[in-house]
Design a protein around this motif. Structure first.
Motif, PDB file in Angstrom:
ATOM      1  N   ALA A  86       6.245  73.636  68.353  1.00 26.54           N
ATOM      2  CA  ALA A  86       5.651  72.800  68.943  1.00 26.54           C
ATOM      3  C   ALA A  86       6.226  71.245  68.506  1.00 26.54           C
ATOM      4  N   LEU A  87       7.154  71.316  67.590  1.00 27.30           N
ATOM      5  CA  LEU A  87       7.468  70.052  66.930  1.00 27.30           C
ATOM      6  C   LEU A  87       8.536  69.215  67.497  1.00 27.30           C
ATOM      7  N   PRO A  88       9.902  69.677  67.776  1.00 30.59           N
ATOM      8  CA  PRO A  88      11.009  69.042  68.054  1.00 30.59           C
ATOM      9  C   PRO A  88      11.071  68.128  69.236  1.00 30.59           C
ATOM     10  N   GLU A  89      10.820  68.618  70.403  1.00 33.08           N
ATOM     11  CA  GLU A  89      10.971  67.746  71.664  1.00 33.08           C
ATOM     12  C   GLU A  89       9.618  66.852  71.489  1.00 33.08           C
ATOM     13  N   THR A  90       8.517  67.443  71.308  1.00 31.85           N
ATOM     14  CA  THR A  90       7.526  66.423  71.203  1.00 31.85           C
ATOM     15  C   THR A  90       7.537  65.161  70.256  1.00 31.85           C
ATOM     16  N   ALA A  91       7.686  65.631  68.743  1.00 28.63           N
ATOM     17  CA  ALA A  91       7.969  64.763  67.829  1.00 28.63           C
ATOM     18  C   ALA A  91       9.080  63.792  68.083  1.00 28.63           C
ATOM     19  N   ALA A  92      10.318  64.085  68.542  1.00 27.84           N
ATOM     20  CA  ALA A  92      11.360  63.272  68.979  1.00 27.84           C
ATOM     21  C   ALA A  92      11.206  62.258  70.191  1.00 27.84           C
ATOM     22  N   THR A  93      10.302  62.863  71.207  1.00 26.71           N
ATOM     23  CA  THR A  93       9.760  61.847  72.366  1.00 26.71           C
ATOM     24  C   THR A  93       9.028  60.760  71.478  1.00 26.71           C
ATOM     25  N   VAL A  94       7.877  61.115  70.967  1.00 24.76           N
ATOM     26  CA  VAL A  94       6.996  60.203  70.309  1.00 24.76           C
ATOM     27  C   VAL A  94       7.564  59.289  69.411  1.00 24.76           C
ATOM     28  N   TRP A  95       8.376  59.653  68.472  1.00 28.59           N
ATOM     29  CA  TRP A  95       8.730  58.876  67.372  1.00 28.59           C
ATOM     30  C   TRP A  95       9.660  57.881  68.112  1.00 28.59           C
ATOM     31  N   SER A  96      10.556  58.326  68.824  1.00 33.94           N
ATOM     32  CA  SER A  96      11.862  57.486  69.494  1.00 33.94           C
ATOM     33  C   SER A  96      11.180  56.354  70.401  1.00 33.94           C
ATOM     34  N   ASN A  97      10.125  56.502  70.802  1.00 35.57           N
ATOM     35  CA  ASN A  97       9.485  55.646  71.990  1.00 35.57           C
ATOM     36  C   ASN A  97       8.256  54.866  71.247  1.00 35.57           C
ATOM     37  N   ILE A  98       7.561  55.090  70.617  1.00 37.88           N
ATOM     38  CA  ILE A  98       6.333  54.239  70.064  1.00 37.88           C
ATOM     39  C   ILE A  98       6.946  53.796  68.536  1.00 37.88           C
ATOM     40  N   VAL A  99       7.973  54.330  68.004  1.00 37.29           N
ATOM     41  CA  VAL A  99       8.215  53.555  66.489  1.00 37.29           C
ATOM     42  C   VAL A  99       9.878  53.288  66.921  1.00 37.29           C
ATOM     43  N   MET A 100      10.605  53.771  67.218  1.00 32.19           N
ATOM     44  CA  MET A 100      11.876  53.237  67.363  1.00 32.19           C
ATOM     45  C   MET A 100      12.245  52.237  68.380  1.00 32.19           C
ATOM     46  N   ALA A 101      11.538  52.466  69.605  1.00 30.91           N
ATOM     47  CA  ALA A 101      11.547  51.523  70.741  1.00 30.91           C
ATOM     48  C   ALA A 101      10.521  50.699  70.502  1.00 30.91           C
ATOM     49  N   GLY A 102       9.230  51.129  70.666  1.00 29.81           N
ATOM     50  CA  GLY A 102       7.983  50.157  70.767  1.00 29.81           C
ATOM     51  C   GLY A 102       7.810  49.461  69.082  1.00 29.81           C
ATOM     52  N   GLY A 103       8.328  49.750  68.033  1.00 25.64           N
ATOM     53  CA  GLY A 103       8.082  49.085  66.803  1.00 25.64           C
ATOM     54  C   GLY A 103       6.663  49.225  66.206  1.00 25.64           C
ATOM     55  N   LEU A 104       6.071  50.192  66.630  1.00 28.20           N
ATOM     56  CA  LEU A 104       4.624  50.202  66.277  1.00 28.20           C
ATOM     57  C   LEU A 104       4.351  49.947  64.780  1.00 28.20           C
ATOM     58  N   ARG A 105       3.480  49.163  64.563  1.00 28.41           N
ATOM     59  CA  ARG A 105       3.199  49.079  62.864  1.00 28.41           C
ATOM     60  C   ARG A 105       1.724  48.846  62.899  1.00 28.41           C
ATOM     61  N   SER A 106       1.432  48.880  61.366  1.00 29.32           N
ATOM     62  CA  SER A 106       0.081  48.755  60.756  1.00 29.32           C
ATOM     63  C   SER A 106      -0.717  47.426  61.359  1.00 29.32           C
ATOM     64  N   GLY A 107      -1.784  47.699  61.916  1.00 29.58           N
ATOM     65  CA  GLY A 107      -2.670  46.622  62.406  1.00 29.58           C
ATOM     66  C   GLY A 107      -2.302  46.600  64.055  1.00 29.58           C
ATOM     67  N   GLN A 108      -1.562  47.180  64.678  1.00 18.37           N
ATOM     68  CA  GLN A 108      -1.385  47.059  66.095  1.00 18.37           C
ATOM     69  C   GLN A 108      -2.344  48.062  66.850  1.00 18.37           C
ATOM     70  N   THR A 109      -2.256  47.727  68.192  1.00 19.10           N
ATOM     71  CA  THR A 109      -3.039  48.655  69.184  1.00 19.10           C
ATOM     72  C   THR A 109      -2.061  49.726  69.896  1.00 19.10           C
ATOM     73  N   LEU A 110      -2.320  50.904  69.956  1.00 13.47           N
ATOM     74  CA  LEU A 110      -1.628  51.986  70.602  1.00 13.47           C
ATOM     75  C   LEU A 110      -2.363  52.440  71.788  1.00 13.47           C
TER      76      LEU A 110
END
Length: 296
Positions: A86-110
């Protein structure tokens, strides 16, 4: 092979809307788990007998798969071999988009559209683990209740409430939006963005063509990304290898600590795959659907 994850991309490919990239298998399936049978020359990180999960460009609905060593991950501590699919595609999609591209960090709203999906249930937990406030949309109370259990702060039934009004009133807008809908949501997503916000579109369930208000984007200093994991290069900048390395370094420890866990709605024998696809749109299904090739 032990198991394969089911993704909306599989349904789109089956319907003729999402062909595999050049050179990739035309068999469905983008993520799997199993035991390594053999490794190629020069591969040093893996050996036969290792229990792993892997990201594919295609070919996952099978008894054996061939995958680049850079797209293989160890089964995270605390996760069984079947559930690891259940992890590889799902985790890669989420992490690459909200963290690597979106730069999500503590205190922000997702803001996550489709909070009850495999992508949504994973993104909720990642957002919470990173210290963000998480708002989700979903179409049933059962899905919203599960999203709350996973850590979502704000629950929006898109059949009854306007997510723009809710997110703007509660947070002044979203810093990062993860969108699976596409064209039909574009204008309202831009409206829901906070200043400096980032909208990442990963699905086109409501269409592919829409008008973008550049004036609103300019005023907010906002960004829009439209991304695709499957067609990224295997190696180099913005590649699958780069994403997989980031998962192993930063996300896998969160899974081992129990801050992020795979959410599985159903496990279906691979011979009954026709029964598995409709579950992605079921009101009762929350999280991932897995196809079981063989029990370990």
């Amino acid at each position: 092979m032990v198991a394969a994850g089911v993704n909306r991309a599989d349904i789109m490919q089956r319907q003729g809307f999402y062909p595999p990239p050049p050179g990739a298998s035309d068999i469905l399936g983008l993520e799997v788990s199993g035991v390594i049978a053999a490794v190629g020359s020069g591969v040093e990180d893996w050996k036969p007998g290792d229990e792993v999960c892997a990201l594919l460009a295609g070919g996952g609905y099978a008894e054996r798969v061939n995958v680049a060593a850079t797209q293989v991950l160890p089964v995270p501590e605390g996760v069984d071999l079947v559930t690891a699919a259940a992890l590889p595609e799902t985790a890669a999609t989420v992490w690459s988009n909200i963290v690597m591209a979106g730069g999500l960090r503590s205190g922000q709203t997702l803001l996550i559209h489709g909070g009850g999906s495999g992508i949504g249930t994973h993104a909720i937990q990642v957002g919470r683990a990173l210290g963000a406030r998480v708002a989700v949309t979903a179409g049933s109370q059962a899905k919203l209740d599960r999203c709350r259990e996973l850590g979502a702060d704000t629950l929006i039934n898109y059949r009854e409430d306007d997510f723009v009004e809710v997110v703007t009133a509660e947070y002044g807008g979203a810093d990062v939006i993860l969108d699976i809908m596409g064209a039909g949501y574009l204008a309202r997503n831009v409206e829901a963005l906070a200043e400096g916000g980032d909208l990442t579109i990963i699905g086109l369930q409501s269409g592919s063509t829409a008008e973008l208000d550049l004036g609103s984007m300019l005023f907010k200093r906002a960004s829009v990304h439209v991304t695709n994991l499957r067609r990224r290069p295997t190696e180099g900048p913005d590649s699958k290898a780069e994403i997989i390395a980031a998962l192993r370094e930063r996300l896998w420890p969160l899974i081992a600590e129990g801050e992020v866990t795979p959410v599985v709605s159903a496990e279906i024998p691979i011979v009954d795959v026709a029964r598995a696809h409709p579950l992605l749109d079921s009101a009762d299904s929350v999280g991932k659907v897995l196809l079981i090739v063989r029990r370990p």
